[in-house]
Structures are given as C-alpha cells and as structure tokens.
Design a protein around this motif. Structure first.
Motif, short mmCIF file in Angstrom:
data_model
loop_
_atom_site.label_atom_id
_atom_site.label_comp_id
_atom_site.label_asym_id
_atom_site.label_seq_id
_atom_site.Cartn_x
_atom_site.Cartn_y
_atom_site.Cartn_z
N LYS A 1 0.84 -1.20 0.00
CA LYS A 1 0.00 0.00 0.00
C LYS A 1 0.88 1.26 0.00
O LYS A 1 0.64 2.20 -0.76
CB LYS A 1 -0.92 0.00 1.22
CG LYS A 1 -1.92 1.12 1.23
CD LYS A 1 -2.85 0.99 2.43
CE LYS A 1 -3.84 2.13 2.42
NZ LYS A 1 -4.76 2.05 3.56
N ARG A 2 1.92 1.27 0.85
CA ARG A 2 2.82 2.43 0.89
C ARG A 2 3.57 2.58 -0.44
O ARG A 2 3.75 3.68 -0.94
CB ARG A 2 3.83 2.26 2.03
CG ARG A 2 3.27 2.53 3.40
CD ARG A 2 4.37 2.69 4.45
NE ARG A 2 5.45 1.71 4.38
CZ ARG A 2 5.45 0.55 5.03
NH1 ARG A 2 4.45 0.22 5.81
NH2 ARG A 2 6.46 -0.27 4.90
N ARG A 3 3.99 1.47 -1.00
CA ARG A 3 4.71 1.51 -2.27
C ARG A 3 3.81 2.03 -3.39
O ARG A 3 4.23 2.86 -4.19
CB ARG A 3 5.24 0.13 -2.61
CG ARG A 3 6.22 0.14 -3.75
CD ARG A 3 6.94 -1.16 -3.82
NE ARG A 3 6.38 -1.91 -4.94
CZ ARG A 3 6.80 -3.08 -5.33
NH1 ARG A 3 7.75 -3.68 -4.69
NH2 ARG A 3 6.26 -3.68 -6.36
N ALA A 4 2.56 1.59 -3.41
CA ALA A 4 1.62 2.04 -4.44
C ALA A 4 1.32 3.52 -4.29
O ALA A 4 1.26 4.26 -5.28
CB ALA A 4 0.33 1.22 -4.37
N SER A 5 1.17 3.99 -3.05
CA SER A 5 0.89 5.42 -2.86
C SER A 5 2.10 6.27 -3.22
O SER A 5 1.97 7.36 -3.76
CB SER A 5 0.43 5.69 -1.43
OG SER A 5 1.47 5.44 -0.52
N ALA A 6 3.31 5.77 -2.93
CA ALA A 6 4.52 6.50 -3.31
C ALA A 6 4.65 6.58 -4.82
O ALA A 6 4.99 7.62 -5.38
CB ALA A 6 5.76 5.84 -2.70
N ARG A 7 4.35 5.49 -5.50
CA ARG A 7 4.39 5.50 -6.97
C ARG A 7 3.36 6.48 -7.54
O ARG A 7 3.64 7.19 -8.49
CB ARG A 7 4.11 4.11 -7.52
CG ARG A 7 5.30 3.22 -7.51
CD ARG A 7 5.00 1.94 -8.24
NE ARG A 7 6.13 1.04 -8.18
CZ ARG A 7 6.05 -0.25 -8.30
NH1 ARG A 7 4.89 -0.82 -8.50
NH2 ARG A 7 7.13 -1.00 -8.24
N ALA A 8 2.17 6.49 -6.94
CA ALA A 8 1.12 7.40 -7.42
C ALA A 8 1.53 8.85 -7.22
O ALA A 8 1.16 9.72 -8.01
CB ALA A 8 -0.19 7.11 -6.68
N ALA A 9 2.34 9.12 -6.19
CA ALA A 9 2.82 10.48 -5.93
C ALA A 9 4.03 10.83 -6.77
O ALA A 9 4.54 11.93 -6.70
CB ALA A 9 3.14 10.63 -4.45
N GLY A 10 4.51 9.89 -7.58
CA GLY A 10 5.65 10.14 -8.46
C GLY A 10 6.99 9.87 -7.81
O GLY A 10 8.03 10.21 -8.38
N ARG A 11 7.01 9.28 -6.65
CA ARG A 11 8.27 8.96 -5.97
C ARG A 11 8.64 7.51 -6.26
O ARG A 11 7.79 6.69 -6.55
CB ARG A 11 8.14 9.17 -4.47
CG ARG A 11 8.00 10.65 -4.10
CD ARG A 11 7.88 10.84 -2.62
NE ARG A 11 6.54 10.38 -2.23
CZ ARG A 11 6.25 9.82 -1.07
NH1 ARG A 11 7.17 9.65 -0.17
NH2 ARG A 11 5.01 9.43 -0.80
#
Length: 84
Positions: A12-22
């Motif tokens: 979940k953290r990885r997916a949200s970081a990817r969505a934020a462009g990180r």
C-alpha cells in the motif's frame, strides 16, 4: 502461504509513493536514472553521428589530391628544430 499484514502495508505504501511520483525502491530509482541516462546518451550519439556524416559530406566536395600533390606525408618541407 498467506501473505501477512506487513506485506499488505508495504504494498500500500509503495503504491501510494508511486502514485505520488516517488520511487520508494532504490533499485527502481536506479533503473529510472539509468533509463534517463540511456536516452541522453542515445540522443548525444545520434547528434554526433549526424555531425560526422555532415562533415564527411563536406569533405567529399574537396577534390582528392593527385599524384603531384602527394598526401602530405613527405618530409621535404620540414625544417628540423635545434636541439638543446
């Protein structure tokens, strides 16, 4: 084997970081840098290749030296420098 809660949280953290462009995974960030470098170098290579081709076309407009002109590799016009 069932995946536990920590794995779900990580995803979940990885997916949200990817969505934020990180890029949360350093390997993914490294791959992104390498891809960007590859694109830059490919473009630089293409520009260099185009420049070499342009210079070759420019050289082809000069006449080739004939036997009377020589290739400039004889030492008849060379003046030796004095040695100390």
């Amino acid at each position: 084997m069932a995946l536990g809660r920590p794995y779900d949280q990580f995803e979940k953290r990885r997916a949200s970081a990817r969505a934020a462009g990180r890029q949360p995974d350093p390997r993914e960030a490294h791959m992104a840098r390498l891809c960007e470098l590859n694109q830059r170098l490919t473009g630089k290579f293409a520009r260099t290749h185009d420049e070499v081709q342009r210079l070759r076309r420019g050289l082809s407009t000069f006449p080739a030296p004939g036997p009377e002109q020589g290739q400039g590799d004889n030492a008849m016009g060379v003046i030796p420098l004095p040695r100390p």
